[in-house]
Design a protein around this motif. Structure first.
Motif, short mmCIF file in Angstrom:
data_model
loop_
_atom_site.label_atom_id
_atom_site.label_comp_id
_atom_site.label_asym_id
_atom_site.label_seq_id
_atom_site.Cartn_x
_atom_site.Cartn_y
_atom_site.Cartn_z
N ASP A 93 2.76 114.39 65.37
CA ASP A 93 1.79 115.36 65.88
C ASP A 93 0.65 114.62 66.57
O ASP A 93 -0.43 114.45 66.01
N SER A 94 0.91 114.20 67.79
CA SER A 94 -0.09 113.44 68.56
C SER A 94 -1.28 114.32 68.91
O SER A 94 -1.12 115.50 69.25
N GLN A 95 -2.45 113.73 68.87
CA GLN A 95 -3.67 114.41 69.26
C GLN A 95 -4.14 114.00 70.66
O GLN A 95 -5.22 114.41 71.10
N PRO A 102 -4.80 114.40 74.27
CA PRO A 102 -4.94 115.67 74.99
C PRO A 102 -3.77 116.00 75.93
O PRO A 102 -3.30 117.14 75.95
N LYS A 138 -0.74 117.16 73.99
CA LYS A 138 -0.93 118.54 73.52
C LYS A 138 -0.80 119.53 74.68
O LYS A 138 -0.11 120.54 74.56
N SER A 159 5.18 116.52 72.21
CA SER A 159 5.44 115.97 70.87
C SER A 159 6.01 117.03 69.95
O SER A 159 5.85 118.23 70.18
N GLU A 172 -4.24 105.70 69.94
CA GLU A 172 -3.94 106.57 68.80
C GLU A 172 -3.15 105.80 67.73
O GLU A 172 -3.41 105.95 66.54
#
Length: 169
Positions: free
Chosen positions: A47-49, A51, A54, A59, A140
């Motif tokens: 669950d990549s944050q 931007p 998302k 992902s 990340e």
């Protein structure tokens, strides 16, 4: 040891690697952050944050990557995040074809086809958006606790003809 994102998504397989490290002098695991499977090549497996990840839906939360990294570090295992950059990322290439190397005549994304139903699209290594995307994944990874980030596929494709056959990107 090297494990793919798909292997990292199966806890029993990860356990086998950890047990092998416990029994030997091995001391490190390199984990793909992006898939290397032909069906979802380049998909980020946690669950990549980031931007852009998302925004584009690049992902799926198959791996609790931060939890896995912490588990490995608790066992004294050196952790390396592997990120494919300019090849083996069909997911980003499909989402942003303008960031890929394209054939001048047709505008199609340039890709290698090493076997039946296998496609390796090439992102443009001169495109700063591609750089920023992969740098953000590396940052990340460091924030998740990886000891090292390994950037792979830092290369241009094999040219089959002259450079003039490709668009200016």
């Amino acid at each position: 040891l090297y494990i793919t994102a798909a292997v990292a998504s199966v806890p029993s397989l990860v356990d086998e690697y950890i047990e092998l490290i416990d029994r030997t002098e091995l001391n490190a695991i390199m984990i793909d952050l992006k898939s290397d499977l032909r069906d979802d090549l380049g998909l980020v497996y946690y669950d990549s944050q980031v931007p852009l990840v998302k925004e584009l839906g690049l992902s799926k939360p198959y791996v609790d990557m931060q939890g896995l990294v912490q588990r490995l570090k608790d066992k004294g295992i050196y952790t390396i995040a592997r990120i494919q950059l300019f090849s083996h990322d069909n997911v980003l290439s499909d989402a942003r074809p303008e960031w890929s190397i394209r054939l001048k005549e047709t505008g199609e994304v340039y890709a290698d086809y090493p076997g039946p139903n296998i496609r390796y699209a090439y992102l443009d290594p001169t495109n700063q958006n591609v750089w920023e995307y992969n740098i953000a994944l590396g940052v990340e990874a460091a924030q998740m606790g990886f000891d090292e980030v390994n950037y792979d596929y830092i290369r241009f494709p094999d040219w089959f003809g002259t450079k003039q056959e490709f668009t200016d990107t």
